[in-house]
Design an enzyme around this catalytic site. Structure first.
Site, PDB file in Angstrom:
ATOM      1  N   LYS A  50       0.829  -1.209   0.000  1.00 35.02           N
ATOM      2  CA  LYS A  50       0.000   0.000   0.000  1.00 35.02           C
ATOM      3  C   LYS A  50       0.863   1.259   0.000  1.00 35.02           C
ATOM      4  O   LYS A  50       0.549   2.219  -0.688  1.00 35.02           O
ATOM      5  CB  LYS A  50      -0.950  -0.001   1.195  1.00 35.02           C
ATOM      6  CG  LYS A  50      -2.074  -1.014   1.016  1.00 35.02           C
ATOM      7  CD  LYS A  50      -3.027  -1.013   2.175  1.00 35.02           C
ATOM      8  CE  LYS A  50      -4.132  -2.047   1.937  1.00 35.02           C
ATOM      9  NZ  LYS A  50      -4.817  -2.416   3.173  1.00 35.02           N
ATOM     10  N   LYS A  66      -9.766 -12.775  -7.201  1.00 38.00           N
ATOM     11  CA  LYS A  66     -10.549 -12.507  -5.996  1.00 38.00           C
ATOM     12  C   LYS A  66     -11.779 -11.668  -6.304  1.00 38.00           C
ATOM     13  O   LYS A  66     -11.713 -10.740  -7.092  1.00 38.00           O
ATOM     14  CB  LYS A  66      -9.661 -11.757  -4.990  1.00 38.00           C
ATOM     15  CG  LYS A  66     -10.278 -11.653  -3.622  1.00 38.00           C
ATOM     16  CD  LYS A  66      -9.386 -10.878  -2.670  1.00 38.00           C
ATOM     17  CE  LYS A  66     -10.066 -10.767  -1.317  1.00 38.00           C
ATOM     18  NZ  LYS A  66      -9.307  -9.999  -0.350  1.00 38.00           N
ATOM     19  N   LYS A  92     -15.318  -5.737  -4.331  1.00 40.07           N
ATOM     20  CA  LYS A  92     -16.230  -4.683  -4.739  1.00 40.07           C
ATOM     21  C   LYS A  92     -15.547  -3.709  -5.693  1.00 40.07           C
ATOM     22  O   LYS A  92     -16.117  -3.288  -6.692  1.00 40.07           O
ATOM     23  CB  LYS A  92     -16.711  -3.945  -3.493  1.00 40.07           C
ATOM     24  CG  LYS A  92     -17.998  -3.223  -3.715  1.00 40.07           C
ATOM     25  CD  LYS A  92     -18.547  -2.732  -2.396  1.00 40.07           C
ATOM     26  CE  LYS A  92     -19.831  -1.979  -2.653  1.00 40.07           C
ATOM     27  NZ  LYS A  92     -20.572  -1.733  -1.429  1.00 40.07           N
TER      28      LYS A  92
END
Ligand code: SF4
Length: 336
Positions: free
Chosen positions: A114, A194, A197
């Site tokens: 990240k 995967k 959303k």
């Protein structure tokens, strides 16, 4: 020691659940309620460590609570609450920061991934696993259902518990164990690794039958089935994976043989899946609608959950503060 082993599960307030979260995690939490004491936390303080929309967070938190309750989380048996409603999470997190080596945080794979994508890396992102440790240790939980991607954080959590115990109170925090098989990864409708959303490759847990069909119809299947006459391999097809979750065993066998013999087309196969999925999800959708019609009831459940969580959390913090030599506040000045 609690009578039943205590399990802590956290989930981000991402709004409506999708079948990936449901099949991969939430369904297992629902089953665990029969055998374990479950503490289920909607982790809004974790959600704010990444870019997010403040105007949407409350609604997403609410929708997540509705989804969890509709999916079968039973507030009479489990403690369901919102992380920021129990300030002991952040209190303990601060305390644990004081025994956590920065080098350990910097080598976390998720942090590195990240941080790499950000121009300026914020302390909250680095300290995320410390808050995670506080989430679990606050309840002195024995078990944490985690996916493979969270194992490193769990190992760090155990190390933080050991360090605090060694310095302040031997054996106070149990070292939580991972329940690995409990969190499965459900592949996305686009064939990606995967369901998520943000990739838009999911089916919402509360989607009505028409929407389910709209999403399944274009979903990726075994590329070997170019035309209706080409046989396929169900093991290479995510639609088959989903049949295994939503269709009865005889249908699953039928799907496999129809696929291998090109006995039917992928659309026929998807139609059967769409119907079975809609039937499985119908009662969840009905419960969600009933809950949405009574938002006060949902807030009441979360309020009650927060109170029960805080009762445990306050007890833990009392021991933690005493062991660390912090001066006790006079009873009358206690915040709560
Ligand atoms: S027939 Fe079904 S299992 Fe086989 S490739 Fe098509 S959708 Fe997938």
């Amino acid at each position: 020691m609690h009578a039943m082993a205590r399990v802590f599960s956290g989930i981000q307030p991402s709004g409506e659940l999708h079948i990936g979260n449901y099949l991969g995690a939430v369904r297992n939490w629902v089953a665990l309620q029969d055998t374990h004491e479950c503490v289920i936390c909607i982790v809004d303080y974790h959600a704010i460590t990444q870019a997010y929309e403040p105007a949407l967070l409350e609604a997403r938190t609410f929708d997540m609570a509705v989804g969890l309750l509709a999916a079968g989380i039973d507030p009479d048996r489990s403690v369901l609450f919102v992380q920021s409603h129990v300030p002991e999470h952040t209190e303990l997190s601060w305390v644990l920061n004081t025994v956590t080596p920065i080098g350990e945080l910097e080598r976390m794979t998720q942090f590195k991934d990240k941080a790499q994508r950000q121009e300026s890396v914020l302390a909250g992102l680095l300290n995320y696993p410390v808050l995670q440790a506080a989430d679990v240790l606050l309840y002195r939980a024995d078990l944490v259902p985690v996916g493979e991607d969270q194992l490193q954080h769990l190992e760090l959590m155990r190390e933080i518990a050991r360090k605090w115990n060694a310095r302040f109170a031997e054996n106070f925090f149990p070292e939580p164990q991972a329940m690995v098989g409990q969190a499965r990864r459900i592949p996305g409708l686009d064939g990606e690794a995967k369901m998520s959303k943000s990739l838009g490759n999911t089916v919402g847990l509360l989607d009505p039958p028409e929407r389910i069909w709209e999403l399944l119809r274009p979903a990726k299947t075994d590329p070997a089935r170019v035309t209706r006459k080409d046989p396929g391999d169900p093991e290479k097809c995510n639609i088959y994976t989903l049949h295994q979750y939503f269709s009865p065993p005889e249908t699953v066998r039928h799907v496999a043989s129809q696929c291998r013999s090109a006995g039917w087309g992928c659309l026929d196969c998807k139609r059967v899946l769409a119907d079975n999925m809609a039937a499985t999800l119908a009662p969840i959708r009905e419960r969600a609608e009933a809950l949405k019609a009574e938002p006060e009831r949902v807030r009441e459940i979360l309020g009650d959950g927060a109170e029960r969580a805080a009762t445990i959390g306050r007890e833990t913090m009392r021991t933690v503060r005493a062991a660390m030599g912090l001066m006790p506040a006079r009873e009358v000045t206690l915040r709560r």
